[in-house]
Design a protein around this motif. Structure first.
Motif, PDB file in Angstrom:
ATOM      1  N   ILE A 253       0.846  -1.206   0.000  1.00  0.00           N
ATOM      2  CA  ILE A 253       0.000   0.000   0.000  1.00  0.00           C
ATOM      3  C   ILE A 253       0.876   1.248   0.000  1.00  0.00           C
ATOM      4  O   ILE A 253       0.616   2.207  -0.737  1.00  0.00           O
ATOM      5  CB  ILE A 253      -0.953   0.000   1.212  1.00  0.00           C
ATOM      6  N   PHE A 254       1.923   1.232   0.823  1.00  0.00           N
ATOM      7  CA  PHE A 254       2.846   2.369   0.850  1.00  0.00           C
ATOM      8  C   PHE A 254       3.609   2.471  -0.468  1.00  0.00           C
ATOM      9  O   PHE A 254       3.747   3.562  -1.029  1.00  0.00           O
ATOM     10  CB  PHE A 254       3.839   2.224   2.005  1.00  0.00           C
TER      11      PHE A 254
ATOM     12  N   ILE B  70       2.827   1.484  -3.439  1.00  0.00           N
ATOM     13  CA  ILE B  70       1.981   1.934  -4.549  1.00  0.00           C
ATOM     14  C   ILE B  70       1.470   3.353  -4.316  1.00  0.00           C
ATOM     15  O   ILE B  70       1.547   4.209  -5.195  1.00  0.00           O
ATOM     16  CB  ILE B  70       0.797   0.963  -4.755  1.00  0.00           C
ATOM     17  N   GLY B  71       0.954   3.608  -3.101  1.00  0.00           N
ATOM     18  CA  GLY B  71       0.349   4.905  -2.814  1.00  0.00           C
ATOM     19  C   GLY B  71       1.339   6.041  -2.679  1.00  0.00           C
ATOM     20  O   GLY B  71       1.203   7.084  -3.332  1.00  0.00           O
ATOM     21  N   ALA B  72       2.353   5.848  -1.824  1.00  0.00           N
ATOM     22  CA  ALA B  72       3.337   6.911  -1.573  1.00  0.00           C
ATOM     23  C   ALA B  72       4.524   6.841  -2.526  1.00  0.00           C
ATOM     24  O   ALA B  72       5.336   7.762  -2.567  1.00  0.00           O
ATOM     25  CB  ALA B  72       3.832   6.828  -0.130  1.00  0.00           C
ATOM     26  N   GLY B  73       4.602   5.751  -3.293  1.00  0.00           N
ATOM     27  CA  GLY B  73       5.701   5.599  -4.243  1.00  0.00           C
ATOM     28  C   GLY B  73       5.237   5.766  -5.677  1.00  0.00           C
ATOM     29  O   GLY B  73       5.326   6.849  -6.250  1.00  0.00           O
ATOM     30  N   ILE B  74       4.690   4.705  -6.249  1.00  0.00           N
ATOM     31  CA  ILE B  74       4.361   4.685  -7.681  1.00  0.00           C
ATOM     32  C   ILE B  74       3.310   5.736  -8.056  1.00  0.00           C
ATOM     33  O   ILE B  74       3.520   6.535  -8.975  1.00  0.00           O
ATOM     34  CB  ILE B  74       3.899   3.273  -8.100  1.00  0.00           C
ATOM     35  N   LEU B  75       2.169   5.744  -7.343  1.00  0.00           N
ATOM     36  CA  LEU B  75       1.116   6.713  -7.671  1.00  0.00           C
ATOM     37  C   LEU B  75       1.573   8.151  -7.433  1.00  0.00           C
ATOM     38  O   LEU B  75       1.261   9.052  -8.220  1.00  0.00           O
ATOM     39  CB  LEU B  75      -0.147   6.432  -6.857  1.00  0.00           C
ATOM     40  N   SER B  76       2.324   8.366  -6.348  1.00  0.00           N
ATOM     41  CA  SER B  76       2.825   9.716  -6.057  1.00  0.00           C
ATOM     42  C   SER B  76       3.817  10.182  -7.106  1.00  0.00           C
ATOM     43  O   SER B  76       3.947  11.385  -7.357  1.00  0.00           O
ATOM     44  CB  SER B  76       3.464   9.745  -4.664  1.00  0.00           C
ATOM     45  N   GLY B  77       4.535   9.230  -7.703  1.00  0.00           N
ATOM     46  CA  GLY B  77       5.468   9.582  -8.765  1.00  0.00           C
ATOM     47  C   GLY B  77       4.770   9.922 -10.067  1.00  0.00           C
ATOM     48  O   GLY B  77       5.243  10.739 -10.845  1.00  0.00           O
ATOM     49  N   ILE B  78       3.619   9.287 -10.290  1.00  0.00           N
ATOM     50  CA  ILE B  78       2.864   9.534 -11.519  1.00  0.00           C
ATOM     51  C   ILE B  78       1.984  10.776 -11.394  1.00  0.00           C
ATOM     52  O   ILE B  78       1.873  11.576 -12.323  1.00  0.00           O
ATOM     53  CB  ILE B  78       2.003   8.303 -11.868  1.00  0.00           C
ATOM     54  N   PHE B  79       1.375  10.936 -10.208  1.00  0.00           N
ATOM     55  CA  PHE B  79       0.489  12.077  -9.959  1.00  0.00           C
ATOM     56  C   PHE B  79       1.163  13.020  -8.962  1.00  0.00           C
ATOM     57  O   PHE B  79       1.234  12.726  -7.772  1.00  0.00           O
ATOM     58  CB  PHE B  79      -0.862  11.607  -9.411  1.00  0.00           C
ATOM     59  N   SER B  80       1.635  14.138  -9.449  1.00  0.00           N
ATOM     60  CA  SER B  80       2.433  15.057  -8.634  1.00  0.00           C
ATOM     61  C   SER B  80       1.559  15.914  -7.719  1.00  0.00           C
ATOM     62  O   SER B  80       0.439  16.285  -8.063  1.00  0.00           O
ATOM     63  CB  SER B  80       3.260  15.980  -9.519  1.00  0.00           C
ATOM     64  N   VAL B  81       2.116  16.251  -6.558  1.00  0.00           N
ATOM     65  CA  VAL B  81       1.491  17.226  -5.668  1.00  0.00           C
ATOM     66  C   VAL B  81       1.867  18.622  -6.161  1.00  0.00           C
ATOM     67  O   VAL B  81       2.892  18.801  -6.828  1.00  0.00           O
ATOM     68  CB  VAL B  81       1.970  17.018  -4.212  1.00  0.00           C
TER      69      VAL B  81
ATOM     70  N   ALA C 183      -1.220   9.503   1.965  1.00  0.00           N
ATOM     71  CA  ALA C 183      -1.783   9.386   3.310  1.00  0.00           C
ATOM     72  C   ALA C 183      -2.054   7.932   3.679  1.00  0.00           C
ATOM     73  O   ALA C 183      -1.687   7.475   4.776  1.00  0.00           O
ATOM     74  CB  ALA C 183      -3.068  10.207   3.406  1.00  0.00           C
ATOM     75  N   LEU C 184      -2.681   7.198   2.773  1.00  0.00           N
ATOM     76  CA  LEU C 184      -2.953   5.780   3.023  1.00  0.00           C
ATOM     77  C   LEU C 184      -1.655   4.993   3.166  1.00  0.00           C
ATOM     78  O   LEU C 184      -1.543   4.101   4.018  1.00  0.00           O
ATOM     79  CB  LEU C 184      -3.797   5.194   1.888  1.00  0.00           C
TER      80      LEU C 184
ATOM     81  N   ALA D 275      -0.411   2.939   6.503  1.00  0.00           N
ATOM     82  CA  ALA D 275      -0.159   1.502   6.410  1.00  0.00           C
ATOM     83  C   ALA D 275       1.255   1.161   6.876  1.00  0.00           C
ATOM     84  O   ALA D 275       1.458   0.242   7.679  1.00  0.00           O
ATOM     85  CB  ALA D 275      -0.366   1.026   4.969  1.00  0.00           C
ATOM     86  N   LEU D 276       2.245   1.924   6.396  1.00  0.00           N
ATOM     87  CA  LEU D 276       3.637   1.645   6.737  1.00  0.00           C
ATOM     88  C   LEU D 276       3.920   1.862   8.222  1.00  0.00           C
ATOM     89  O   LEU D 276       4.799   1.217   8.792  1.00  0.00           O
ATOM     90  CB  LEU D 276       4.578   2.522   5.904  1.00  0.00           C
ATOM     91  N   LEU D 277       3.151   2.732   8.850  1.00  0.00           N
ATOM     92  CA  LEU D 277       3.341   3.024  10.270  1.00  0.00           C
ATOM     93  C   LEU D 277       3.275   1.758  11.121  1.00  0.00           C
ATOM     94  O   LEU D 277       4.006   1.620  12.103  1.00  0.00           O
ATOM     95  CB  LEU D 277       2.281   4.028  10.726  1.00  0.00           C
ATOM     96  N   PHE D 278       2.404   0.820  10.734  1.00  0.00           N
ATOM     97  CA  PHE D 278       2.193  -0.377  11.551  1.00  0.00           C
ATOM     98  C   PHE D 278       3.086  -1.549  11.151  1.00  0.00           C
ATOM     99  O   PHE D 278       3.057  -2.596  11.798  1.00  0.00           O
ATOM    100  CB  PHE D 278       0.717  -0.791  11.504  1.00  0.00           C
ATOM    101  N   VAL D 279       3.891  -1.361  10.121  1.00  0.00           N
ATOM    102  CA  VAL D 279       4.794  -2.435   9.689  1.00  0.00           C
ATOM    103  C   VAL D 279       5.849  -2.766  10.759  1.00  0.00           C
ATOM    104  O   VAL D 279       6.096  -3.948  11.025  1.00  0.00           O
ATOM    105  CB  VAL D 279       5.442  -2.089   8.337  1.00  0.00           C
TER     106      VAL D 279
END
Length: 216
Positions: free
Chosen positions: A95-96, A98-109, A128-129, A133-137
């Motif tokens: 989840i991290f 894809i969400g904070a890596g791949i998707l964040s790289g494709i869709f910029s803030v 954020a998701l 998710a990574l927080l509990f790893v």
């Protein structure tokens, strides 16, 4: 694919992901006039107006790929002790990744949080998701290490989880207007410290595995 997972090279990719997530922004920030490590989150480096956006966004995609490979390594490491927890661990990392890596790289803030579009919303939700998710790893790794009776790793992961949680709370609070002009407003610092303690368990386990391969 199975021959590639849980190899020395695949564990090195996890180390590269961890170290690179701090080194790459540090280097790229030198080419972004006005960027402040203390007050700005790393994803700002990938905004549409950033002179280093292409390089940083490519890095985020690579980060996601490397972490997904790392999650497969960790699954193989722990699945014999608890398959359900290991699957959960793998999913949270994915989840991290894809969400904070791949998707964040494709869709910029965007550089300013006041400016929102579809890309920045996808980036924000994914990031954020991913962070949540990574927080509990580290906690999951602590429980799995406890099942293995690996007491050192258990303690390292548990302490990392507690510290990551503290810095994550500060990271969330830094965005609140009531904390503006206080030390809590240093959003960039809290983000980096949160990531550091989320990553420490990965790094420690990866180093142990690499050392084992070298000794063989």
């Amino acid at each position: 694919m199975n021959k590639f997972i849980n190899t020395q090279f695949s564990w090195w990719l996890l180390i590269i992901a961890i170290v690179g997530d701090f080194v790459v922004p540090y280097i790229l920030a030198n080419f972004y006039k006005g960027y402040n490590h203390k007050t700005m989150v790393m994803s700002v480096l990938g905004n549409p107006n950033s002179p280093v956006r292409i390089y940083y966004n490519i890095w985020l995609v690579l980060l996601g790929i490397f972490l997904i490979i790392g999650s497969a390594n960790l699954y193989q490491q722990y699945s014999s002790y608890s398959k359900h927890l290991s699957i959960t661990l793998c999913v949270f990392i994915a989840i991290f990744a894809i969400g904070a890596g791949i998707l964040s790289g494709i869709f910029s803030v965007n550089e300013s949080k006041e400016i929102e579009n579809i890309a920045s919303k996808i980036h924000g939700i994914g990031s954020a998701l991913g962070f949540m998710a990574l927080l509990f790893v580290p906690l999951l790794l602590s429980i799995l290490s406890f099942k293995m009776k690996d007491w050192t790793t258990t303690v390292i992961c548990l302490v990392s989880f507690i510290l990551a949680l503290i810095f994550f709370v500060l990271f969330i609070m830094s965005d609140k207007s009531s904390f503006q002009y206080t030390v809590i407003a240093n959003e960039g610092i809290w983000q980096r410290l949160t990531l550091l303690f989320m990553y420490i368990p990965f790094g420690y386990i990866a180093i142990l595995k690499i050392v084992d391969y070298i000794k063989k």
